[in-house]
Design a protein around this motif. Structure first.
Motif, PDB file in Angstrom:
ATOM      1  N   ASP A 254       2.038   4.169   1.632  1.00 35.82           N
ATOM      2  CA  ASP A 254       2.419   4.494   3.020  1.00 35.82           C
ATOM      3  C   ASP A 254       3.229   3.365   3.638  1.00 35.82           C
ATOM      4  O   ASP A 254       4.048   3.608   4.511  1.00 35.82           O
ATOM      5  N   ASP A 255       3.070   2.098   3.157  1.00 35.70           N
ATOM      6  CA  ASP A 255       3.995   1.033   3.597  1.00 35.70           C
ATOM      7  C   ASP A 255       5.432   1.457   3.278  1.00 35.70           C
ATOM      8  O   ASP A 255       6.352   1.224   4.068  1.00 35.70           O
TER       9      ASP A 255
ATOM     10  N   HIS B 175      -0.066  -7.634   2.880  1.00 45.06           N
ATOM     11  CA  HIS B 175       1.379  -7.589   3.136  1.00 45.06           C
ATOM     12  C   HIS B 175       1.980  -8.986   2.994  1.00 45.06           C
ATOM     13  O   HIS B 175       3.036  -9.167   2.379  1.00 45.06           O
TER      14      HIS B 175
ATOM     15  N   HIS C  11       0.825  -1.215   0.000  1.00 42.89           N
ATOM     16  CA  HIS C  11       0.000   0.000   0.000  1.00 42.89           C
ATOM     17  C   HIS C  11       0.853   1.257   0.000  1.00 42.89           C
ATOM     18  O   HIS C  11       1.942   1.258   0.585  1.00 42.89           O
TER      19      HIS C  11
HETATM   20 ZN   LIG Z   1       0.072  -1.726   4.174  1.00 44.31          ZN
END
Ligand SMILES: [Zn+2]
Length: 262
Positions: A13-14, A128, A11
């Motif tokens: 922001d990961d 994830h 995602h």
């Molecule tokens: Zn994430």
């Protein structure tokens, strides 16, 4: 000595938490090449109260936030691929398809270091975990016999000792504590499995500048987004499990993803 880093996360922001310190530390290295792959646009994420996004627009908003975050950090990826999967549904993508998509980019880039999620997904998030597993599989498919690149495979991790300390601090502040048996709660890995600890304090302000651009997610990223000093402490180091090649017992702790590869 080229230093190509391929980071594969789920995602937008990961990446801002996961690899920003390493990228900032290598920002001025002319041999550094940063390739970023994100599986989703984060379109199923929370929308902060009063934030000007809708369920329909959030994915595009978050893609723009991700680009702005790297600009704010001061080093944008040389290549940024969006795999375009639906947020929250990556674990339903046929594994072979996900592996092939990631392997195709890997085969073009022949990265020296690949960074992704380990089997804990840090938060147990199925997206994830699926992305990490597919990246590992792609790496192991291409690494044997490769004429260059594929020298190290790393999993982002939170050392158990750090996890415990954060939870103690959270409890003392009256915040909820992470229960690693629960989905979307942080997990720690045994400290002895950590092979690389990157001191990110010299670039903490740049990492926080990037995090700050993920405006639609401030409320899920931090209990108090205005507390810059707290954010700087949280990002003061990146910890990595070196998954391949296997780290011999008692090997010295490395301080950079590329250390020892020259
Ligand atoms: Zn994430």
């Amino acid at each position: 000595m080229p230093r190509t880093l391929l980071a594969v996360f789920a995602h937008p922001d990961d990446d801002a938490y996961g690899i920003a310190g390493t990228v900032a530390l290598h920002a001025d290295d002319p041999e550094f090449r940063f390739v970023l792959v994100l599986a989703t646009d984060g379109g199923a994420g929370d929308i902060r109260e009063g934030f000007p996004a809708t369920r329909e627009t959030l994915g595009a908003v978050r893609q723009a936030e991700d680009a702005a975050a790297w600009r704010a950090l001061g080093r944008v990826p040389e290549r940024h691929e969006w795999l375009g999967y639906a947020d929250g549904e990556v674990d339903r993508v046929p594994p072979e398809e996900l592996i092939e998509r990631i392997a195709a980019i890997m085969a073009e880039e022949r990265p020296d270091v690949v960074a992704t999620f380990g089997p804990d997904g840090i938060f147990g998030h199925p997206d994830h975990i699926a992305v990490g597993a597919a990246t590992d599989a792609a790496f192991h498919r291409l690494a044997p016999g490769a004429e260059r690149g594929f020298r190290r495979l790393c999993h982002g991790a939170v050392p158990k000792s750090v996890f415990d300390r954060w939870n103690e601090q959270r409890a003392s502040m009256g915040l909820f504590v992470f229960d690693p048996t629960q989905m979307y709660h942080m997990r720690g890995v045994p400290d002895e499995r950590i092979g690389i600890v990157v001191d990110c304090r010299p670039v903490a302000d740049r990492i926080v500048a990037g995090l700050g651009e993920h405006r639609s997610q401030h409320h899920v990223m931090s209990d108090d987004p205005s507390d810059v000093e707290r954010w700087k402490r949280v990002v003061s180091r990146e910890s990595w499990v070196v998954t391949w090649p296997e780290r011999p017992a008692g090997a010295p702790m490395l301080t950079d993803l590329f250390e020892g590869l020259d």
